[in-house]
Every structure is written in structure tokens, then in C-alpha cells.
Design a protein around this motif. Structure first.
Motif, mmCIF file in Angstrom:
data_model
loop_
_atom_site.group_PDB
_atom_site.id
_atom_site.type_symbol
_atom_site.label_atom_id
_atom_site.label_comp_id
_atom_site.label_asym_id
_atom_site.label_seq_id
_atom_site.Cartn_x
_atom_site.Cartn_y
_atom_site.Cartn_z
ATOM 1 N N GLU A 529 -114.172 -41.203 71.718
ATOM 2 C CA GLU A 529 -113.425 -41.406 70.474
ATOM 3 C C GLU A 529 -111.936 -41.416 70.748
ATOM 4 O OE1 GLU A 529 -113.281 -39.922 65.848
ATOM 5 O OE2 GLU A 529 -114.508 -38.801 67.275
ATOM 6 N N ALA A 530 -111.461 -40.537 71.641
ATOM 7 C CA ALA A 530 -110.039 -40.519 71.985
ATOM 8 C C ALA A 530 -109.625 -41.840 72.616
ATOM 9 C CB ALA A 530 -109.754 -39.358 72.945
ATOM 10 N N GLU A 557 -97.718 -39.191 69.853
ATOM 11 C CA GLU A 557 -96.584 -38.635 69.095
ATOM 12 C C GLU A 557 -95.904 -39.720 68.260
ATOM 13 O OE1 GLU A 557 -93.924 -35.889 67.611
ATOM 14 O OE2 GLU A 557 -95.804 -35.583 68.707
ATOM 15 N N ARG A 558 -95.738 -40.907 68.855
ATOM 16 C CA ARG A 558 -95.110 -42.026 68.136
ATOM 17 C C ARG A 558 -95.913 -42.353 66.870
ATOM 18 N NH1 ARG A 558 -92.413 -47.032 69.993
ATOM 19 N NH2 ARG A 558 -92.283 -48.347 68.136
ATOM 20 N N ALA A 559 -97.254 -42.373 66.986
ATOM 21 C CA ALA A 559 -98.107 -42.673 65.836
ATOM 22 C C ALA A 559 -98.059 -41.551 64.812
ATOM 23 C CB ALA A 559 -99.547 -42.905 66.295
ATOM 24 N N ALA A 560 -98.111 -40.292 65.292
ATOM 25 C CA ALA A 560 -98.159 -39.143 64.375
ATOM 26 C C ALA A 560 -96.885 -38.982 63.571
ATOM 27 C CB ALA A 560 -98.455 -37.871 65.169
ATOM 28 N N LYS A 563 -94.245 -43.914 59.865
ATOM 29 C CA LYS A 563 -94.285 -43.934 58.399
ATOM 30 C C LYS A 563 -95.603 -44.520 57.876
ATOM 31 C CE LYS A 563 -89.262 -44.292 57.911
ATOM 32 N NZ LYS A 563 -88.141 -45.096 57.401
ATOM 33 N N ASP A 564 -96.440 -44.960 58.784
ATOM 34 C CA ASP A 564 -97.726 -45.553 58.397
ATOM 35 C C ASP A 564 -98.773 -44.443 58.324
ATOM 36 O OD1 ASP A 564 -100.254 -46.775 58.342
ATOM 37 O OD2 ASP A 564 -99.580 -48.502 59.496
ATOM 38 N N PRO A 565 -99.346 -44.170 57.142
ATOM 39 C CA PRO A 565 -100.306 -43.058 57.011
ATOM 40 C C PRO A 565 -101.549 -43.214 57.895
ATOM 41 C CG PRO A 565 -100.274 -44.418 55.020
ATOM 42 C CD PRO A 565 -99.125 -44.855 55.858
ATOM 43 N N VAL A 566 -101.979 -44.454 58.123
ATOM 44 C CA VAL A 566 -103.149 -44.675 58.983
ATOM 45 C C VAL A 566 -102.817 -44.267 60.415
ATOM 46 C CG1 VAL A 566 -104.731 -46.402 59.939
ATOM 47 C CG2 VAL A 566 -104.070 -46.528 57.529
ATOM 48 N N LEU A 567 -101.630 -44.698 60.892
ATOM 49 C CA LEU A 567 -101.221 -44.330 62.249
ATOM 50 C C LEU A 567 -101.009 -42.821 62.360
ATOM 51 C CD1 LEU A 567 -98.693 -47.161 63.265
ATOM 52 C CD2 LEU A 567 -101.083 -46.910 63.909
ATOM 53 N N VAL A 568 -100.431 -42.217 61.339
ATOM 54 C CA VAL A 568 -100.211 -40.767 61.358
ATOM 55 C C VAL A 568 -101.554 -40.051 61.516
ATOM 56 C CG1 VAL A 568 -99.498 -38.779 59.967
ATOM 57 C CG2 VAL A 568 -98.058 -40.828 60.038
ATOM 58 N N ARG A 569 -102.537 -40.449 60.720
ATOM 59 C CA ARG A 569 -103.851 -39.809 60.787
ATOM 60 C C ARG A 569 -104.475 -39.954 62.177
ATOM 61 N NH1 ARG A 569 -105.897 -42.460 56.939
ATOM 62 N NH2 ARG A 569 -107.306 -43.856 58.060
ATOM 63 N N ARG A 570 -104.364 -41.151 62.748
ATOM 64 C CA ARG A 570 -104.932 -41.377 64.072
ATOM 65 C C ARG A 570 -104.166 -40.610 65.154
ATOM 66 N NH1 ARG A 570 -106.176 -47.918 63.626
ATOM 67 N NH2 ARG A 570 -108.109 -47.697 62.446
ATOM 68 N N GLY A 571 -102.837 -40.614 65.034
ATOM 69 C CA GLY A 571 -102.028 -39.908 66.030
ATOM 70 C C GLY A 571 -102.368 -38.422 66.078
ATOM 71 N N ILE A 572 -102.455 -37.780 64.917
ATOM 72 C CA ILE A 572 -102.774 -36.348 64.854
ATOM 73 C C ILE A 572 -104.178 -36.101 65.399
ATOM 74 C CG2 ILE A 572 -103.192 -34.422 63.278
ATOM 75 C CD1 ILE A 572 -100.960 -35.600 61.487
ATOM 76 N N LYS A 573 -105.122 -37.000 65.013
ATOM 77 C CA LYS A 573 -106.509 -36.850 65.461
ATOM 78 C C LYS A 573 -106.601 -36.895 66.986
ATOM 79 C CE LYS A 573 -111.100 -37.119 65.235
ATOM 80 N NZ LYS A 573 -111.947 -35.955 64.877
ATOM 81 N N GLN A 575 -104.245 -36.369 69.188
ATOM 82 C CA GLN A 575 -103.581 -35.210 69.788
ATOM 83 C C GLN A 575 -104.552 -34.027 69.864
ATOM 84 O OE1 GLN A 575 -100.147 -34.892 67.175
ATOM 85 N NE2 GLN A 575 -98.740 -35.731 68.738
ATOM 86 N N ASP A 576 -105.268 -33.805 68.774
ATOM 87 C CA ASP A 576 -106.248 -32.708 68.752
ATOM 88 C C ASP A 576 -107.357 -32.943 69.777
ATOM 89 O OD1 ASP A 576 -104.813 -31.535 66.720
ATOM 90 O OD2 ASP A 576 -106.099 -32.304 65.101
ATOM 91 N N LEU A 577 -107.796 -34.198 69.900
ATOM 92 C CA LEU A 577 -108.858 -34.511 70.860
ATOM 93 C C LEU A 577 -108.395 -34.266 72.296
ATOM 94 C CD1 LEU A 577 -110.330 -37.789 69.266
ATOM 95 C CD2 LEU A 577 -111.514 -35.595 69.492
ATOM 96 N N LEU A 578 -107.146 -34.627 72.604
ATOM 97 C CA LEU A 578 -106.624 -34.390 73.946
ATOM 98 C C LEU A 578 -106.600 -32.900 74.281
ATOM 99 C CD1 LEU A 578 -103.640 -36.894 74.505
ATOM 100 C CD2 LEU A 578 -105.876 -36.883 75.613
ATOM 101 N N VAL A 579 -106.225 -32.086 73.298
ATOM 102 C CA VAL A 579 -106.214 -30.630 73.502
ATOM 103 C C VAL A 579 -107.620 -30.139 73.820
ATOM 104 C CG1 VAL A 579 -105.847 -28.405 72.380
ATOM 105 C CG2 VAL A 579 -104.163 -30.242 72.082
ATOM 106 N N GLU A 580 -108.620 -30.609 73.028
ATOM 107 C CA GLU A 580 -110.010 -30.196 73.247
ATOM 108 C C GLU A 580 -110.493 -30.619 74.640
ATOM 109 O OE1 GLU A 580 -112.171 -28.467 71.314
ATOM 110 O OE2 GLU A 580 -110.489 -28.062 69.953
ATOM 111 N N LEU A 581 -110.163 -31.840 75.040
ATOM 112 C CA LEU A 581 -110.621 -32.361 76.327
ATOM 113 C C LEU A 581 -109.936 -31.652 77.496
ATOM 114 C CD1 LEU A 581 -110.716 -36.166 75.377
ATOM 115 C CD2 LEU A 581 -112.697 -34.728 75.908
ATOM 116 N N GLN A 582 -108.674 -31.285 77.288
ATOM 117 C CA GLN A 582 -107.950 -30.537 78.320
ATOM 118 C C GLN A 582 -108.596 -29.161 78.522
ATOM 119 O OE1 GLN A 582 -105.266 -31.274 80.253
ATOM 120 N NE2 GLN A 582 -105.011 -29.205 81.098
ATOM 121 N N LYS A 583 -108.922 -28.485 77.404
ATOM 122 C CA LYS A 583 -109.564 -27.165 77.487
ATOM 123 C C LYS A 583 -110.916 -27.255 78.203
ATOM 124 C CE LYS A 583 -107.598 -25.126 73.274
ATOM 125 N NZ LYS A 583 -107.924 -24.706 71.877
#
Length: 779
Positions: A529-530, A557-560, A563-573, A575-583
Motif C-alpha cells: 500500500e505504501a 512531506e510535500r504531499a502532507a 493545499k490539496d486535501p487528497v494529497l494531504v490525506r495520502r501524504g499523512i497515510k 508517513q504512518d506506513l513508513l513508520v510501521e514498516l521501519q519498526k
């Protein structure tokens, strides 16, 4: 990942004959399925507004229009065939010249504003029924085997162009092919003679022919045959006739035209063997044989070299024919199996297009007489090569035996190679998951298609579900629906959007979770998914797409922070996935997430190639769509000619017979008043009169009551009649039957002599003779 990410599939997703062999032959693992799903989503993301996204949308729209237009053409072709037969009957029988209503209805346009919708409850039942029929092809396969030849065309319209009407959608194509496999398997089980398999005119053979007329088949024929045929028909005066009798007749006609006389040594009306023995005839034929074999070789070479572009479904059907033959006839020789494949590929697909290229939209207009004959001979040569050669009916074709002998091994290799395609059963499971995730699964279906399919299912319910106590889903739905509504008048036959869903299956909200198993972990899902989201972000921010190495955290970070809400949602999502995969230790921040970085870059290269393929495919399909639309115009033109013909028949008939009243007819494109026809009759006949004249073939009326039985016959309009069966002393008739003259003529044409009035069976030819006697001179 939600259902919106997999809202549609494409022809590109169909197993390709040229795809790598390991991908086609190895069993698809769950991980591959999920990975394929995410990759497909990246290609098809409807929310991404880049060149690929726009190209994909144009292509999807074009494919949808081709599918829709193909259905319209199928319906029009059926109407034209129907009217062809009716016009032939009109010409054959004087009485039929006044026939009106049914032919007129065939020429009526549908009024989309009229007609009744099924109520909400019934729509829900039909939604369940047609989802079941689409997703479980065995029911449709059984029904196709049970219906009569008279019923098959209407059912095929529903199956090929409605139920599985999206001709470029992977799931529908795979389900349709699954249905074909079931039908073919049953055909092989029930056929007792090897030679008759797939060659007789049966519902199964009609199905196979109809399948080849869908968009992909039409596209292939145009790309492979159109140039070859058009270059041949340019030579209008090239005469390659090799039938000795025809050559002899043409020769003496030419001599007579040139000299004004005919030598005594060249008599007319000679026997075929005399013509074949004539030295001059032989001298004319010999160079023609050489040229025919050269032309046939160019056709054959073009077809063989096009193998990689033969539509997957057609190749897959060839594969099933080979597989089923091996199982049913293990001793069958390779040449015999090749002959069966040729009976489908050439007899049902290629050769009809060569013989009548105008019907397949390969040429403009009808070819001239000489090239038309040449095309027929070419098709015969190729068919004789594809079959076990036999020239028993046309001995002169034996002269072309060298072509058959030289190409026999080549044709067998081609048939064998056609069958070398992979199966789709593993991907079909994924297709079904994806279907359950769709919120907009629907078909466009006419009311009469709906009611006709319902009627056929009810009619054959006992064969489809043999045990009435077996509460299969099909039996439950048919019991709830009850009897099928009658067909609506053509003018009210509206097309409706029917949503498809099942009350027995739960819609899938998250495909990733649904596909998770022992071999697929949450980490696998997160990783794919990431990767999918990073691809979407690069497509949405093209300024970053070409930079290497890809800065994945920077992209997120650029997406999160955009000003585009779709990009913001994807960027944050992501970022969270990368943290999970790193752990979890799946990716490493220290190396810049190199594994994922490389895979995202590879996916972007793949998508770049995909865009080029999409553009090329769009250009090709635009030509196909234009051709299909042109054919639609041609068919509509034929219907307009029929309208004009029938109008003139009615006008001439009215003038000759001088009936009273007024109506409206069209003359040279202008409406004029024309006399209106009066009702003729009633004419009364007793049961004994009909028996004496042989009109009654059999009677179920008790002997002691026949004296009280009589028939009244009226003609309310030209070509329409009502026979009413009465019992003395009763005001209302026991039975009334509305008859059309063309139906009676068609019965007569098909040697069906019985007209069943429930209580009596009448002789069709004698009923026609009676109608002629009663009404012809009175109009």
C-alpha cells in the motif's frame, strides 16, 4: 486500501499471449494477487490527473462506447435479418403484400419516455438474479444448451452484450469464457459423431460465432484482413473462375460477342465433364489456379503471422477445444484435432469475414462480382486446408490440392500454437473479490431482455435445478419472482440501469484485509500500500517524478503539507506506513528506504510504458469504433429502405384495392393522405366444413359437441387475421387467436404444417389458401 482504488480493470490486465510464460503457467500466489491488485490500482487510479490518468479515462470511455455500440449493431443486424426473411415472404406470396403490424413494429424507434419500471422490490430481486447469473456462469451455460434455435439470438443478445457486455473488462470476459467452457464440455459429452462437432448449426455454434463478433474480434479482423481484401477487390475485372462449366459458358459468350456467331464445335448446355475436357477451358484455368494459390498463400501468411494479436478469448476457446478433444477422444490424431480447431477459428471467425467483408465492416460497399467470387474461392481453399480436405461436392476444387499439401503441416502448427495461452482461474478469484468491492456494479438491460431471460429460466427451471426441494439461490429467486411478465411492445422497450448485488454475499470494504492469509502478513499489505501511494503521489506531483534517487520522506512531506486535501490525506497515510514498516524492519531509514525506492522507480517506468501502450491502443480502437458506427449507419440505412418499400407496398395495395378511409403514407419523403383499410368479415364456418375441406387436421372437441362449434374469421387490417372459436348459444368466443400472415408463411417455409388452436389443430397451407380466397380480392 478502499474499493475506490480498484474501480475498474482493463484489457491490459487480460492474460496476454505474449506475456512471460512463467507468469502464465505458475499458480498465482496470494502475495502476487495482492501485488497485482495494487499495481492495477496505480494504473487505473481515477483520482490522479496526469497524462496516464487522462489517457486511461479516454480509453475506458472508448471501450465502453464500443461495447454499447456493438450491442446496438447486434440488435440491428437481427432486425435486418428478420426483415430480410419477411420481405422474401412478401415477395413469395401475394397475400403477404398487405401484411403490416409486426414488420412495422420492427421499424419503430424505442420511446425512452414510455414504459413501466419494475417496482423497487422486483428490481431488487432482478438485481440479485442477474448478479447470480453473471457470477455463476454454469446457470447461463445450462440455459444456452436448453433453449431452441428460435430463442437463442435473443438470449445471446443478453448474454454477450448485456450480462457480459463490457467486452474489455477482465472479470466479465473471464466469466463469459468460463461459461463457454461449460457449454463446450457438455457439447463434447453429448455429441456422438466426431465429425459433426462444432460444425452443425446449433445454439452452441451460434454462441461461438456471436462471440467472435464482439469488439476485440472485429478489431482483429480489421487489422489483419482489411488491407489484404481491399487490395484484392481493387481489381474489379480480374476473373479467376476455375469451375470448368462456368469458364466454358463465359468463353462461348465472349466468342459470340466478339464474332457474332458460335462455332458448331462449341454447343451450349454441355455437361460439366465435357467442359472440363475442353483444351481451351483448361488453358484458361491453369494460370488462374497458379494465381489463386499465390493469393491464398498471402492471406494464409498474413493470418499466421498475426497470431500474437488474436484476441485472448478466441485463443482460449481453441485451447478448450483441444483439451476436450484429448479427453473425449484420446486416440484422435493431431490432424483431427487441428481440424476441429479450424472448424471454429476459420469456419466461424475468419472465413465469413473473407466471403462477406462488407458485413464485417472491412470494405465500403459490396465487392464487384469477380473479386467477390475470388474471395469465396480463397475462403474455400483455406477452409479445405483447415479441415480434413474433401472436394466431393466440387470436384474442380481438387485442382487446388497442391496448396493444401504444401500448407498442411504449417496449418497444423498454427492451430497448435493458437492453443498456447495461459489460464485465468487464479486471477478470476481476485476478479470476484474486486467485484464484491465495487459499489457501482451494474448492467444496462432492456425490459424485454429482463423479462425474456426470466421467462426462459422459469421455463427450464426443472432442468436448471432438478430437485425442486433443493433451495439453491437460483430456485429461491425464481420462486420469489414468480411468472415472468409478458414482453412489452417494442416502442416501450426501455433500457434500464440494473444494479447487481447479492444478498448472500457481504460487500468487501477493504480488499487488503479480505485477501490476507497465512502467506500474506500485515507487513506485506502495508508495504504494497505504501508503494502504491508513493506512485500515486509522483503521478500527482510530476515535478518530482523524474528526480533520482526518489526522496520518499520528502515526497510524503510535500504531499502532507500541500493545499490539496487528497494529497494531504495520502501524504499523512504513507508517513504512518513508513513508520510501521521501519519498526517491523521491512525498510531501513538509514539507506533512504532503498528497496522501496527502487520498486517505486520501476513502477514509474512501467507506467510510462503503459501510457504509450494506452495511446496506441486508443488510436487502434478509435478506428474500430468509427467502423462500428459506420456499420450502424449502414444498418439503419437498410431499415429505412425497408420502411420505404413497405410504405410503397401499402400505398400500391391501397390504390389497387380501393378501400375507404384515410391514413398517412410517405411518398418521396413527403407525407400524404392515403386510404384507410376497412375491417373485413366475419366469415363463418362450421366444424364439419373445416373437417371436410381438410383445414382441421385433428380435433379435441367431443364428437357430440362438434355440431355446435363454428369459427368466425375477420381481417381487421391487411395481413392480420383473427380466428374465433364459438359454441352455439354463447355470446363470447371460447378462444380467439390473432394471426399474422408472415408467421403463417414462415411456418409454411419451415415445413411446419400445424397451427394449434388448443381445441383443434389446423393445416397451415390450407389456412393460407382460405385467407387468400376470402380476403385478397376484397381489398
Amino acid at each position: 486500501m478502499t474499493s475506490t482504488m480498484v474501480s475498474s480493470t482493463s484489457a491490459a490486465a487480460l492474460p496476454s499471449p505474449s506475456a512471460s510464460s512463467h507468469r502464465l503457467t505458475q499458480r498465482m500466489t496470494n502475495r502476487y494477487s495482492v501485488n497485482a491488485m495494487y499495481s492495477l490500482a496505480a494504473e487505473q487510479d481515477v483520482e490522479v490527473e496526469d497524462e496516464l490518468g487522462r489517457a486511461q479515462r479516454r480509453l475506458r470511455d472508448l471501450k465502453s462506447r464500443i461495447s454499447s455500440q456493438s450491442k446496438k449493431n447486434f440488435v440491428l443486424e437481427r432486425d435486418v435479418r428478420y426483415l430480410d426473411s419477411r420481405i422474401a415472404l412478401l415477395i413469395q406470396n401475394r397475400m403477404a403484400a398487405d401484411e403490416k403490424r409486426q414488420v412495422a413494429e420492427t421499424l419503430e424507434e424505442v420511446d425512452e419516455e414510455s414504459g413501466l419500471w419494475p417496482d423497487e422490490r422486483r428490481m431488487g430481486q432482478y438485481a440479485n438474479l442477474f448478479f447470480l447469473l453473471q457470477s455463476e456462469p454454469r446457470h447461463v451455460a445450462s440455459l444456452c444448451r436448453l433453449v431452441s434455435l428460435a430463442e437463442i439470438d435473443t438470449l445471446l443478445q443478453t448474454v454477450m452484450f448485456t450480462l457480459y457486455g463490457n467486452q474489455y473488462e477482465q472479470r466479465e470476459e473471464h466469466l463469459l469464457l468460463t461459461m463457454f467452457q461449460s457449454v463446450l464440455s457438455a457439447q463434447f459429452e453429448t455429441t456422438t459423431e466426431f465429425g459433426s462437432l462444432l460444425r452443425a448449426n446449433t445454439p452452441v455454434s451460434r454462441m461461438m460465432t456471436t462471440y467472435t463478433r464482439r469488439g476485440p474480434g472485429q478489431s482483429y479482423l480489421k487489422s489483419v484482413l482489411a488491407d489484404r481484401i481491399n487490395s484484392l477487390i481493387e481489381h474489379k475485372d480480374l476473373n479467376l473462375e476455375i469451375n470448368p462449366l462456368k469458364v466454358y459458358e463465359q468463353m462461348i459468350q465472349q466468342i459470340e460477342e466478339d464474332t457474332g456467331t458460335l462455332p458448331a464445335s462449341l454447343p451450349r448446355g454441355v455437361a460439366p465433364e465435357v467442359a472440363a475436357a475442353n483444351a481451351d477451358v483448361q488453358a484458361i484455368i491453369q494460370p488462374r489456379l497458379t494465381m489463386l494459390m499465390e493469393i491464398a498463400n498471402t492471406f494464409l501468411t498474413t493470418i499466421i503471422e498475426s497470431m500474437e494479436t488474436v484476441p485472448y478469448g478466441i485463443r482460449w476457446i481453441c485451447k478448450q477445444i483441444k483439451s476436450l478433444t484429448r479427453r473425449k477422444y484420446p486416440e484422435a490424431a493431431d490432424a483431427s484435432i487441428s481440424s476441429l480447431i479450424g472448424g471454429f477459428f476459420f469456419l466461424r471467425f475468419i472465413n465469413p469475414a473473407i466471403v462477406t467483408p462488407q458485413a464485417y465492416m472491412l470494405v465500403d460497399g459490396v465487392p464487384a462480382k469477380n473479386p467477390r467470387r475470388t474471395l469465396t474461392l480463397i475462403a474455400k481453399m483455406i477452409q479445405n486446408l483447415a479441415n480434413k480436405p474433401s472436394y466431393a461436392k466440387e470436384q474442380y476444387m481438387a485442382s487446388l490440392n497442391p496448396f493444401v499439401e504444401e500448407n498442411k503441416a504449417r496449418m497444423n502448427r498454427f492451430h497448435s500454437s493458437l492453443c498456447e495461452v495461459g489460464d485465468f482461474y487464479e486471477s478470476l478469484e481476485l476478479d470476484q473479490y474486486m467485484a464484491l468491492s465495487k459499489k457501482d456494479l451494474q448492467i444496462h438491460i432492456t425490459l424485454n431482455e429482463l423479462y425474456n431471460t426470466h421467462s426462459l429460466l422459469v421455463q427450464h427451471a426443472d432442468e436448471l435445478v432438478p430437485n425442486s426441494n433443493d433451495k439453491q439461490h437460483l430456485r429461491i429467486l425464481l420462486d420469489e419472482l414468480g411468472p415472468a411478465p409478458p414482453q412489452v411492445p417494442r416502442k416501450e422497450n426501455r433500457s434500464i440501469e440494473l444494479p447487481l448485488y447479492s444478498r448472500w454475499e457481504t460487500p468487501i470494504v477493504d480488499l487488503s484485509t479480505a485477501l490476507m492469509s497465512d502467506s500474506i502478513t500485515q507487513n506485506d499489505i502495508n508495504y504494497m500500500e505504501a508503494k502504491s501511494i508513493f506512485v500515486q503521489l509522483l503521478r500527482s506531483i510530476p515535478a518530482l517524478a523524474d528526480k533520482r534517487p526518489i526522496d520518499l520522506p520528502g515526497l510524503a512531506e510535500r504531499a502532507a503539507t500541500s493545499k490539496d486535501p487528497v494529497l494531504v490525506r495520502r501524504g499523512i497515510k504513507v508517513q504512518d506506513l513508513l513508520v510501521e514498516l521501519q519498526k517491523a524492519g521491512v525498510v531501513d531509514k538509514a539507506d533512504g528506504y532503498k528497496i522501496m525506492q527502487d520498486e517505486v522507480a520501476a513502477e514509474m517506468v512501467h507506467l510510462g510504458n503503459t501510457r504509450e501502450k494506452v495511446v496506441l491502443e486508443t488510436r487502434s480502437l478509435e478506428a474500430v469504433y468509427k467502423t462500428i458506427c459506420d456499420h450502424n449507419d449502414y444498418l439503419r440505412g437498410q431499415l429505412e429502405q425497408y420502411k420505404a418499400y413497405l410504405t410503397n407496398v401499402r400505398l400500391t395495395s391501397t390504390k389497387e384495392k380501393g378501400a375507404g378511409g384515410v391514413g398517412v403514407v410517405s411518398v418521396n419523403g413527403k407525407e400524404k393522405k392515403a386510404p384507410k383499410t376497412a375491417v373485413l368479415g366475419p366469415y363463418r364456418f362450421t366444424h364439419s366444413q373445416f373437417e371436410k375441406e381438410g383445414i382441421i387436421m385433428d380435433s379435441n372437441v367431443p364428437e357430440n359437441r362438434r355440431v355446435n362449434i363454428f369459427f368466425n374469421i375477420i381481417s381487421p387490417a391487411p395481413g392480420t387475421f383473427i380466428i374465433a372459436l364459438h359454441f352455439k348459444g354463447r355470446e363470447k368466443p371460447i378462444l380467439e387467436m390473432d394471426l399474422k400472415i408472415d408467421d403463417l408463411l414462415e411456418k409454411q417455409k419451415e415445413n411446419n404444417a400445424v397451427l394449434d388452436l388448443e381445441y383443434v389443430q389446423l393445416n397451415v397451407p390450407k389456412v393460407l389458401a382460405l385467407f387468400n380466397k376470402l380476403f385478397t380480392k376484397r381489398r
